[in-house]
Design an enzyme around this catalytic site. Structure first.
Site, PDB file in Angstrom:
ATOM      1  CG  ASP A 137      -0.937  -1.433   2.569  1.00  0.00           C
ATOM      2  OD1 ASP A 137      -0.001  -1.775   1.840  1.00  0.00           O
ATOM      3  OD2 ASP A 137      -1.668  -0.446   2.321  1.00  0.00           O
ATOM      4  CG  PHE A 165       3.379   0.684   0.966  1.00  0.00           C
ATOM      5  CD1 PHE A 165       4.065   1.019  -0.196  1.00  0.00           C
ATOM      6  CD2 PHE A 165       2.897   1.705   1.760  1.00  0.00           C
ATOM      7  CE1 PHE A 165       4.266   2.350  -0.556  1.00  0.00           C
ATOM      8  CE2 PHE A 165       3.107   3.033   1.410  1.00  0.00           C
ATOM      9  CZ  PHE A 165       3.788   3.353   0.251  1.00  0.00           C
ATOM     10  CG  ASP A 166       0.057  -5.698   2.804  1.00  0.00           C
ATOM     11  OD1 ASP A 166       1.029  -5.882   3.546  1.00  0.00           O
ATOM     12  OD2 ASP A 166      -1.101  -5.540   3.220  1.00  0.00           O
ATOM     13  CB  VAL A 167       0.913  -5.409  -3.869  1.00  0.00           C
ATOM     14  CG1 VAL A 167       1.347  -5.859  -5.254  1.00  0.00           C
ATOM     15  CG2 VAL A 167      -0.524  -5.858  -3.586  1.00  0.00           C
TER      16      VAL A 167
END
Length: 368
Positions: A137, A165-167
């Site tokens: 991320d 951005f992972d989420v």
């Protein structure tokens, strides 16, 4: 019953984007089998903080699942993984592109044994030119441009305070999986952090591709709106967001300076943005006469969006005060409630985050 009761998810993902996606699917009723290497998901060891010796990072994205530890290099374990992939409605993984082909768990192999499967792949930069790049991320925050927008105008770039951005990629994975299930399955869903980042940067990437403008760091200021940032009050900062002319007028009335809303320099959104340097000290002079609590109550009462800058602890407490019931506790392990409310098929929290291989015996017996 949950909306996804009867859906079996074979979860070969780890760390954050994939586990977050599969936790949401589990909340919605899916039976999620978390397949871990013998050493377990990396986040089990990301300490501190911890609860009873277990990483709270791991606890935050793994409720509702059953865990089985499989060594894919072992022929017997690999056969069990094949059988699980043959039975699953959804197969989700975040290995490097091509990383599962050696084990017969790539999309062509899984689809051959299970034509109706929804096979979801999460990568950092896609399966083409960026296939060799690791998907962290922080790296995506850097190369996508987000860090160039974060921080004070005259200071260094900063990462966001969470793995944003992972989420977001996890949410995109859920959206894609649900759409593929609705379409009848039998297809691959591919999401990657870089594409998710560019989509999530919305107005900033639109400025580039539609306006040929490169956005720049502005601290807490907004490039197209003012006021839309923290402003100084008597006892600290209050975030004030007047998103249109009507809200700005209400703000001015509460502050006792209605004439500002009629000033040609500030009458419209475009005017306020262009003349923010002149407008800001006029607003702050009035805001500093009152406390954040007073202004939060007074502005909220007339529909002007605002809020104090809370700690995360204070944020959870506010959600509780608002009746959002943010904390659930499956198996006595507190976690944050599923963000969607369903009137007929509510989210459920049947299992706490599993210990490594906690359900291994029952799952192996079922697969044989």
């Amino acid at each position: 019953m949950g909306a996804l009761d009867g859906i079996l998810v074979a979860d070969f993902s780890r760390v954050l984007a994939g586990p977050y996606a599969t936790m949401l699917l589990a909340d919605m009723g899916a039976d999620v089998i978390k397949v871990e290497a013998p050493g377990g998901d990396d986040t089990r060891n990301w300490l501190p903080p911890e609860r009873d010796g277990v990483s709270t990072y791991y606890l935050g994205v793994n409720r509702g699942k059953r865990s089985v530890a499989l060594d894919l290099k072992d022929p017997a374990d690999r056969a069990l993984a094949h059988e699980l992939s043959a039975r699953a409605d959804v197969f989700i993984e975040n290995f490097k592109p091509g990383g599962l082909s050696a084990y017969g768990l790539d999309y062509p192999a899984v689809r051959e044994r299970n034509p109706k499967v929804v096979y979801a792949s999460i990568t950092g930069f896609g399966a083409e030119g960026g296939a060799h790049l690791p998907g962290y991320d922080l790296i995506v925050q850097a190369v996508s441009g987000l860090m160039s927008l974060t921080g004070s105008a005259d200071g260094p770039p900063y990462r966001a305070g969470m793995s944003v951005f992972d989420v977001i990629t996890g949410l995109h994975a859920v959206s894609g999986i649900l759409a593929a299930l609705y379409a009848g399955g039998g297809q691959r869903v591919e999401v990657n952090l870089m594409s998710s980042a560019l989509s999530a940067l919305v107005n900033h990437t639109s400025a580039v591709v539609a306006g040929e403008v490169t956005p720049h760091r502005m601290g807490n200021a907004h490039p197209s709106l003012f006021p839309y940032e923290p402003l100084e009050c008597a006892d600290g900062d209050l975030v004030v967001a007047a998103g249109n002319d009507g809200q700005f007028r209400k703000l001015c009335e509460v502050l006792g300076v209605p004439e500002l809303a009629d000033d040609a320099r500030f009458a419209r959104t475009r005017d306020r943005t262009a003349n923010r340097a002149a407008l800001k000290p006029l607003l702050v002079a009035e805001l500093k006469k009152r406390t954040r609590a007073e202004l939060f109550a007074q502005l909220s009462a007339v529909g002007v969006a605002c809020g104090p800058i809370n700690t995360v602890t204070e944020g959870v407490a506010l959600a509780e005060d608002l009746g959002l019931e943010p904390v659930v506790g499956p198996g006595g392990v507190p976690s944050v409630r599923h963000p969607i409310r369903f009137s007929g098929t509510p989210a459920g929290y049947r299992l706490p985050p599993p210990a490594l291989d906690e359900h291994g015996d029952e799952i192996r017996k079922w697969l044989r």
